[in-house]
Design an enzyme around this catalytic site. Structure first.
Site, mmCIF file in Angstrom:
data_model
loop_
_atom_site.group_PDB
_atom_site.id
_atom_site.type_symbol
_atom_site.label_atom_id
_atom_site.label_comp_id
_atom_site.label_asym_id
_atom_site.label_seq_id
_atom_site.Cartn_x
_atom_site.Cartn_y
_atom_site.Cartn_z
ATOM 1 N N LYS A 42 8.743 -11.338 -4.836
ATOM 2 C CA LYS A 42 8.202 -12.604 -5.344
ATOM 3 C C LYS A 42 7.715 -12.395 -6.785
ATOM 4 C CE LYS A 42 3.569 -11.620 -3.551
ATOM 5 N NZ LYS A 42 2.436 -12.102 -2.750
ATOM 6 N N ARG A 140 -6.170 -17.247 5.212
ATOM 7 C CA ARG A 140 -5.262 -17.952 4.314
ATOM 8 C C ARG A 140 -4.205 -18.631 5.184
ATOM 9 N NH1 ARG A 140 -2.566 -14.370 -0.533
ATOM 10 N NH2 ARG A 140 -1.188 -13.782 1.160
ATOM 11 N N TYR A 269 -8.207 -12.681 -35.464
ATOM 12 C CA TYR A 269 -9.100 -13.811 -35.163
ATOM 13 C C TYR A 269 -10.477 -13.308 -34.756
ATOM 14 C CZ TYR A 269 -4.912 -16.747 -34.843
ATOM 15 O OH TYR A 269 -3.760 -17.422 -35.105
ATOM 16 N N MET A 318 -1.914 -14.402 -29.857
ATOM 17 C CA MET A 318 -0.873 -14.895 -28.947
ATOM 18 C C MET A 318 0.422 -14.087 -29.081
ATOM 19 S SD MET A 318 0.565 -18.796 -28.565
ATOM 20 C CE MET A 318 -1.027 -19.568 -28.591
HETATM 21 C C1 LIG Z 1 2.911 -11.579 2.841
HETATM 22 C C2 LIG Z 1 2.987 -10.389 1.946
HETATM 23 N N1 LIG Z 1 3.494 -9.245 2.432
HETATM 24 C C3 LIG Z 1 3.590 -8.128 1.677
HETATM 25 C C4 LIG Z 1 3.146 -8.122 0.366
HETATM 26 C C5 LIG Z 1 3.294 -6.872 -0.437
HETATM 27 O O1 LIG Z 1 2.063 -6.334 -0.823
HETATM 28 P P1 LIG Z 1 2.024 -4.975 -1.670
HETATM 29 O O2 LIG Z 1 2.540 -5.310 -3.015
HETATM 30 O O3 LIG Z 1 0.594 -4.588 -1.671
HETATM 31 O O4 LIG Z 1 2.897 -3.998 -0.974
HETATM 32 C C6 LIG Z 1 2.589 -9.298 -0.173
HETATM 33 C C7 LIG Z 1 2.063 -9.293 -1.530
HETATM 34 O O5 LIG Z 1 1.041 -9.793 -1.854
HETATM 35 C C8 LIG Z 1 2.519 -10.456 0.635
HETATM 36 O O6 LIG Z 1 2.003 -11.598 0.175
#
Ligand SMILES: Cc1ncc(COP(=O)(O)O)c(C=O)c1O
Length: 450
Positions: A42, A140, A269, A318
């Site tokens: 992700k 969550r 800045y 920036m």
């Molecule tokens: C649902 C889920 N699984 C696994 C991971 C992987 O975590 P890590 O990068 O600590 O291995 C994440 C990352 O936040 C996650 O959201």
């Protein structure tokens, strides 16, 4: 003073895909061959680029990928990845048609989503694999661990769905005190046992992220979800380092301005730095828009290839970061410096930057913006460059003729994507390094010194 070997912007990320493969192999040895590994790509592969790191990791033996948005899943499919993908984020029922269309697995934690997926799957004549998420303490996503069976049974009975997995997520597996992670694991087992009593068995049972993978083998069940470890980073100082990981990412920039400022002159800045003497100040063309954080102003450091570090002086702007240069004969205009990574025996790791920026390594990594070109290395050579203007691939097998340019996000408006050196989408690059020719170290060195 741009080297033809660097035909992209003089501030960039280098991603060593061999390090990614190495980390997968180390993790595989650690978890064993029976445990599935789904690599979390992700957030642009934690800033490293999702498709490229995913392909390297799949080549090294991960079994699937995890993303959190439908767009992330679509991008992987469009990049040609046909592997299993688990969509593990927060989803709304209206996203069901695309999820089904993409042929990905989905996490579910409420009835509305499960029903939407079921309807869509039936309409398309497909079966969607779903993983029920149980909240064991994260607070969550997820159905509460002690009342998950009811929803699970209803989902199991929905046509068009296969209740394939049970999962949870840990809130503090990288903490020095593992007690809460152990409690979450006990709750997860409790949920698993409750399903068992109702005759529900899961093909995939998973909980562990990097901290738990490295420290708590009892959390591996039959699948793990490593993210950070595959990128070569330990999540905190508290996890064991028996599994050897190599950081995949370096951040580099070249000096684009160099001048001597008189004693008392201020820099950047806010005038937060005043020259204590006549001083050489170099400018690196990178700033907080790129993800090089403002908090590094007057606090960060960058490495010289020849050894030694230069202090960041004044505020990070920036698009510009200033460094004090002691010896302009050693660090001239065009000199490459390392903002994150290793030179010789010195390393600036992501934790050093995260500490200065008062945040965590994850935030720094995924905070590098798309404006920074991603330069992918295989066997120490540039293999592919992805920038906001497009993608350039280098093909060594063709003895210096072919480089494909493609899939640009269109920096030239409607007229198609243009590569870092202005090559249009679909054209073949026929000169210099873009044509696959790489300078010898000697050639490159002499131009850099020139
Ligand atoms: C649902 C889920 N699984 C696994 C991971 C992987 O975590 P890590 O990068 O600590 O291995 C994440 C990352 O936040 C996650 O959201």
């Amino acid at each position: 003073v741009r080297d033809r070997a660097n035909p992209w912007r003089p501030a960039w990320l280098e991603i060593d895909l061999d390090a990614v493969a190495h980390n997968v192999t180390s993790l595989r040895t650690h978890v064993g061959s029976e445990v599935r590994m789904y690599f979390v790509v992700k957030a642009m592969g934690y800033g490293h680029g999702a498709a490229e790191t995913a392909a390297a990791a799949l080549g090294a033996g991960v079994d699937g990928l995890c993303v959190v948005t439908v767009e992330e899943a679509r991008a992987l499919r469009e990049a040609g990845l046909t592997c299993p993908i688990l969509l593990a984020g927060g989803l709304l029922p209206e996203e069901a048609p695309e999820i089904v269309g993409l042929g990905v697995k989905a996490v579910v934690y409420n009835e509305d989503m499960a029903q939407a997926l079921s309807r869509e799957a039936l309409q398309c004549g497909r079966v969607v694999d779903v993983h029920l998420k149980v909240d064991t303490g994260m607070g969550r996503f997820g159905v509460p661990w002690d009342s998950s069976v009811g929803l699970g049974m209803r989902i199991r009975d929905l046509r068009g769905l296969k209740l394939e997995g049970l999962m949870t997520h840990f809130a503090m597996s990288d903490h020095h005190d593992k007690e809460f992670t152990r409690l979450q694991t006990r709750r997860f087992r409790h949920a698993l046992d409750a399903f068992d009593e109702h005759g529900v068995r899961f093909e995939f049972v998973h909980a562990a992220n990097t901290g738990a993978i490295l420290d708590l083998p009892e959390t591996h069940f039959n699948m793990v979800r490593p993210g950070l470890a595959v990128y070569g980073v330990y999540p905190s100082p508290y996890v064991t380092r028996d599994v050897v990981l190599k950081p995949a990412l370096s951040l580099k920039a070249r000096v684009v301005s160099l001048k001597r400022l008189p004693k008392g002159h201020t820099v950047s800045y806010g005038r937060r730095y005043t020259c204590g003497d006549d001083e050489w100040i170099g400018v690196l063309p990178i700033g907080y828009h790129d993800g090089y954080r403002r908090q590094l102003g007057n606090r960060g450091r960058v490495l010289q290839p020849s050894g030694g570090a230069l202090p960041v002086v004044g505020g990070v702007a920036m698009d510009a970061t200033m460094v004090r240069i002691e010896d302009p004969a050693a660090v001239g205009l065009g000199q490459e410096l390392v903002l994150l990574g290793t030179t010789g025996t010195d390393t600036i790791d992501v934790h050093e930057i995260a500490d200065l920026a008062d945040t965590v390594s994850y935030d720094i990594l995924c905070g590098f913006s798309p404006r920074l070109p991603r330069v992918y290395l295989r066997e120490g050579k540039v293999w592919k460059v992805v920038s906001t203007c497009g993608t350039v691939s280098f093909d060594d097998s063709d003895d210096g003729v072919a480089a494909d340019v493609g899939q640009g996000r269109g920096c030239d408006g409607a007229g198609g994507a243009v590569g870092p050196s202005g090559i249009r989408n679909g054209e073949r690059a026929t000169h210099g390094v873009l044509a696959g020719r790489r300078d010898t170290p000697g050639e490159r060195d002499s131009r850099e010194r020139a």
